[in-house]
Design a protein around this motif. Structure first.
Motif, mmCIF file in Angstrom:
data_model
loop_
_atom_site.group_PDB
_atom_site.id
_atom_site.type_symbol
_atom_site.label_atom_id
_atom_site.label_comp_id
_atom_site.label_asym_id
_atom_site.label_seq_id
_atom_site.Cartn_x
_atom_site.Cartn_y
_atom_site.Cartn_z
ATOM 1 N N GLU A 156 0.824 -1.207 0.000
ATOM 2 C CA GLU A 156 0.000 0.000 0.000
ATOM 3 C C GLU A 156 0.862 1.261 0.000
ATOM 4 O OE1 GLU A 156 -1.854 -3.186 2.742
ATOM 5 O OE2 GLU A 156 0.132 -2.321 2.397
ATOM 6 N N HIS A 157 2.141 1.097 0.338
ATOM 7 C CA HIS A 157 3.076 2.227 0.448
ATOM 8 C C HIS A 157 4.140 2.146 -0.643
ATOM 9 C CE1 HIS A 157 1.492 2.946 4.527
ATOM 10 N NE2 HIS A 157 1.532 1.638 4.672
ATOM 11 N N ASP A 158 4.732 3.292 -0.980
ATOM 12 C CA ASP A 158 5.923 3.284 -1.813
ATOM 13 C C ASP A 158 7.018 2.478 -1.108
ATOM 14 O OD1 ASP A 158 4.694 4.876 -3.718
ATOM 15 O OD2 ASP A 158 5.510 6.745 -2.884
ATOM 16 N N PHE A 159 7.938 1.933 -1.895
ATOM 17 C CA PHE A 159 8.871 0.967 -1.325
ATOM 18 C C PHE A 159 9.646 1.519 -0.141
ATOM 19 C CE2 PHE A 159 12.893 -1.335 -1.023
ATOM 20 C CZ PHE A 159 12.401 -2.625 -0.860
ATOM 21 N N LEU A 160 10.226 2.675 -0.258
ATOM 22 C CA LEU A 160 11.045 3.194 0.833
ATOM 23 C C LEU A 160 10.226 3.560 2.066
ATOM 24 C CD1 LEU A 160 13.696 5.337 -1.087
ATOM 25 C CD2 LEU A 160 14.002 3.080 -0.019
ATOM 26 N N ASP A 161 8.910 3.710 1.911
ATOM 27 C CA ASP A 161 8.031 3.969 3.052
ATOM 28 C C ASP A 161 7.616 2.680 3.763
ATOM 29 O OD1 ASP A 161 8.074 6.723 2.587
ATOM 30 O OD2 ASP A 161 6.385 6.612 1.198
ATOM 31 N N ARG A 162 7.896 1.535 3.150
ATOM 32 C CA ARG A 162 7.486 0.264 3.748
ATOM 33 C C ARG A 162 8.308 -0.077 4.986
ATOM 34 N NH1 ARG A 162 6.969 -3.098 -1.984
ATOM 35 N NH2 ARG A 162 5.652 -1.512 -2.988
ATOM 36 N N PHE A 163 9.528 0.463 5.076
ATOM 37 C CA PHE A 163 10.351 0.210 6.259
ATOM 38 C C PHE A 163 9.666 0.772 7.507
ATOM 39 C CE2 PHE A 163 13.107 -0.052 2.644
ATOM 40 C CZ PHE A 163 14.094 -0.959 2.975
ATOM 41 N N ALA A 164 9.161 1.981 7.398
ATOM 42 C CA ALA A 164 8.460 2.597 8.529
ATOM 43 C C ALA A 164 7.177 1.845 8.846
ATOM 44 C CB ALA A 164 8.151 4.060 8.218
ATOM 45 N N ALA A 165 6.443 1.435 7.822
ATOM 46 C CA ALA A 165 5.201 0.701 8.040
ATOM 47 C C ALA A 165 5.473 -0.623 8.741
ATOM 48 C CB ALA A 165 4.489 0.469 6.709
ATOM 49 N N ALA A 166 6.548 -1.300 8.345
ATOM 50 C CA ALA A 166 6.894 -2.567 8.986
ATOM 51 C C ALA A 166 7.278 -2.359 10.445
ATOM 52 C CB ALA A 166 8.030 -3.236 8.222
ATOM 53 N N ALA A 167 8.089 -1.349 10.715
ATOM 54 C CA ALA A 167 8.488 -1.073 12.096
ATOM 55 C C ALA A 167 7.286 -0.727 12.952
ATOM 56 C CB ALA A 167 9.512 0.061 12.117
ATOM 57 N N GLN A 226 18.292 -5.474 8.216
ATOM 58 C CA GLN A 226 18.200 -6.153 6.922
ATOM 59 C C GLN A 226 18.670 -7.588 7.123
ATOM 60 O OE1 GLN A 226 17.314 -4.553 3.783
ATOM 61 N NE2 GLN A 226 17.010 -6.709 3.303
ATOM 62 N N VAL A 227 17.798 -8.564 6.842
ATOM 63 C CA VAL A 227 18.142 -9.955 7.154
ATOM 64 C C VAL A 227 18.396 -10.804 5.920
ATOM 65 C CG1 VAL A 227 16.850 -9.771 9.303
ATOM 66 C CG2 VAL A 227 15.756 -10.810 7.320
ATOM 67 N N LEU A 228 17.927 -10.358 4.745
ATOM 68 C CA LEU A 228 18.061 -11.195 3.550
ATOM 69 C C LEU A 228 17.680 -10.399 2.312
ATOM 70 C CD1 LEU A 228 18.334 -14.119 2.232
ATOM 71 C CD2 LEU A 228 15.856 -14.278 2.525
ATOM 72 N N PHE A 229 18.359 -10.664 1.204
ATOM 73 C CA PHE A 229 17.877 -10.305 -0.123
ATOM 74 C C PHE A 229 18.538 -11.242 -1.126
ATOM 75 C CE2 PHE A 229 21.473 -7.433 0.685
ATOM 76 C CZ PHE A 229 22.274 -7.666 -0.416
ATOM 77 N N ASN A 230 18.086 -11.199 -2.377
ATOM 78 C CA ASN A 230 18.573 -12.091 -3.422
ATOM 79 C C ASN A 230 19.664 -11.436 -4.259
ATOM 80 O OD1 ASN A 230 16.547 -13.937 -2.701
ATOM 81 N ND2 ASN A 230 15.126 -13.138 -4.227
ATOM 82 N N GLY A 272 12.843 -6.889 11.673
ATOM 83 C CA GLY A 272 13.692 -7.274 10.561
ATOM 84 C C GLY A 272 12.928 -7.145 9.261
ATOM 85 N N VAL A 273 13.655 -6.928 8.166
ATOM 86 C CA VAL A 273 13.036 -6.864 6.847
ATOM 87 C C VAL A 273 13.870 -7.661 5.852
ATOM 88 C CG1 VAL A 273 11.957 -4.613 7.241
ATOM 89 C CG2 VAL A 273 14.217 -4.717 6.168
ATOM 90 N N GLY A 283 15.303 -25.140 18.763
ATOM 91 C CA GLY A 283 16.445 -24.269 19.036
ATOM 92 C C GLY A 283 16.791 -23.315 17.919
ATOM 93 N N TYR A 284 15.902 -23.183 16.930
ATOM 94 C CA TYR A 284 16.171 -22.231 15.853
ATOM 95 C C TYR A 284 16.107 -20.819 16.404
ATOM 96 C CZ TYR A 284 15.639 -19.634 11.486
ATOM 97 O OH TYR A 284 15.790 -18.751 10.438
ATOM 98 N N ARG A 285 17.139 -20.027 16.124
ATOM 99 C CA ARG A 285 17.206 -18.664 16.641
ATOM 100 C C ARG A 285 17.378 -17.639 15.522
ATOM 101 N NH1 ARG A 285 15.156 -21.138 19.898
ATOM 102 N NH2 ARG A 285 15.785 -21.545 22.058
ATOM 103 N N GLY A 286 17.169 -18.070 14.288
ATOM 104 C CA GLY A 286 17.263 -17.153 13.166
ATOM 105 C C GLY A 286 15.956 -16.422 12.928
ATOM 106 N N TRP A 287 15.867 -15.771 11.780
ATOM 107 C CA TRP A 287 14.673 -15.022 11.413
ATOM 108 C C TRP A 287 13.687 -15.906 10.663
ATOM 109 C CZ3 TRP A 287 13.798 -10.058 12.931
ATOM 110 C CH2 TRP A 287 14.890 -9.338 13.428
ATOM 111 N N VAL A 288 12.417 -15.535 10.762
ATOM 112 C CA VAL A 288 11.356 -16.156 9.977
ATOM 113 C C VAL A 288 10.783 -15.072 9.064
ATOM 114 C CG1 VAL A 288 9.098 -17.280 10.023
ATOM 115 C CG2 VAL A 288 10.832 -17.875 11.746
#
Length: 268
Positions: free
Chosen positions: A14-25, A56-60, A31-32, A239-244
């Motif tokens: 619903e938001h422009d990409f760079l605004d999605r960081f704030a929406a997620a927080a 930042q936890v992952l990208f391709n 993490g994103v 015991g998984y302690r990583g991100w989902v």
């Protein structure tokens, strides 16, 4: 405790990409992840992370010509130089963003071919894949990063070279790099193989990142055939302690569908 990361390629659109960081927080994510960062400067993305207190936890890696239908370079014979260049670019972004892991998409097998040509192509892709991953894992290790591979279901992505968990484990063992890990997407595994909890138990030593989505429509995790509370409870007990990573397409608005994540700190 389960740590949830918002996949910004699918959530908060619903938001422009760079605004999605704030929406997620604002929704409680710490993490994103997303498919690709390359349409933006690494510095602009770093600023978005810092301003909103998310990791930042992952990208391709660059996938080739995505718009033309390419889905990765790692197994494509004849594209080795392009793959190596893509690894250099990804590691530059990972350094600026403080991202500990990157995913190398395998790519597609040729589809319009008879069985003999298909078999020959698979052999060539396999050899190329191992060679490219050896190079990429070594480069990632020099930079202090993990390299991930991910089996993707062939219903969503017909012809994808890496599609089953045992195939991925065989690749990990053939390459033999400590920093080459499995990106375990429960959505893809359910479609191809099912038996999710037993897969998690068996594969945990190889897993570097987990992703979730409802099956079969790839909506919120509380929609569909997978009972994610039990799966996530078992993942934590193992015991998984990583991100989902939450890599799903909201059925309606993103915030409206976050009720499933309230036990893990999300706010709908």
């Amino acid at each position: 405790m389960i740590r949830l990361a918002a996949n910004l390629s699918m959530l908060f659109t619903e938001h422009d990409f760079l605004d999605r960081f704030a929406a997620a927080a604002d929704a409680g994510f710490r993490g994103v992840e997303y498919l690709f960062p390359y349409a933006y400067s690494a510095e602009a993305l770093r600023t978005a992370l810092d301003e909103n207190g998310v990791e930042q936890v992952l990208f391709n890696l660059p996938p080739g010509d995505w718009e033309a239908g390419e889905r990765g370079l790692a197994s494509l014979p004849g594209r080795e130089d392009e793959f190596r260049d893509s690894m250099v670019e990804a590691l530059h972004y990972a350094e600026v963003l403080g991202c500990p892991r990157v995913h190398a998409m395998a790519g597609l097998l040729p589809q319009d071919a008879d069985a003999r040509i298909q078999a020959e192509a698979r052999e060539a892709h396999h050899a190329t894949y191992l060679s490219n991953l050896r190079f990429a894992a070594e480069e990632a290790a020099k930079a202090g990063r993990e390299l991930l591979i991910e089996p993707i279901n062939t219903r969503d992505m017909p012809g994808y070279f890496l599609c089953r968990q045992d195939q991925a484990v065989a690749v990990l063992e053939s390459v033999g790099a400590d920093n080459l890990r499995l990106q375990f997407d429960l959505y893809h595994c359910q479609i191809m193989e099912g038996d999710l909890i037993r897969h998690l138990e068996r594969l945990l030593p190889h897993i570097g990142h987990v992703q979730i989505a409802g099956v079969p429509e790839r909506h919120e995790p509380d929609i569909g055939e997978v009972h994610y509370p039990a799966v996530l409870e078992r993942l934590e007990a193992l015991g998984y302690r990583g991100w989902v990573g939450c890599e799903y397409r909201p059925a309606h608005g993103t915030r409206e569908g976050l009720g499933w994540g309230e036990p893990h700190g999300l706010v709908s």
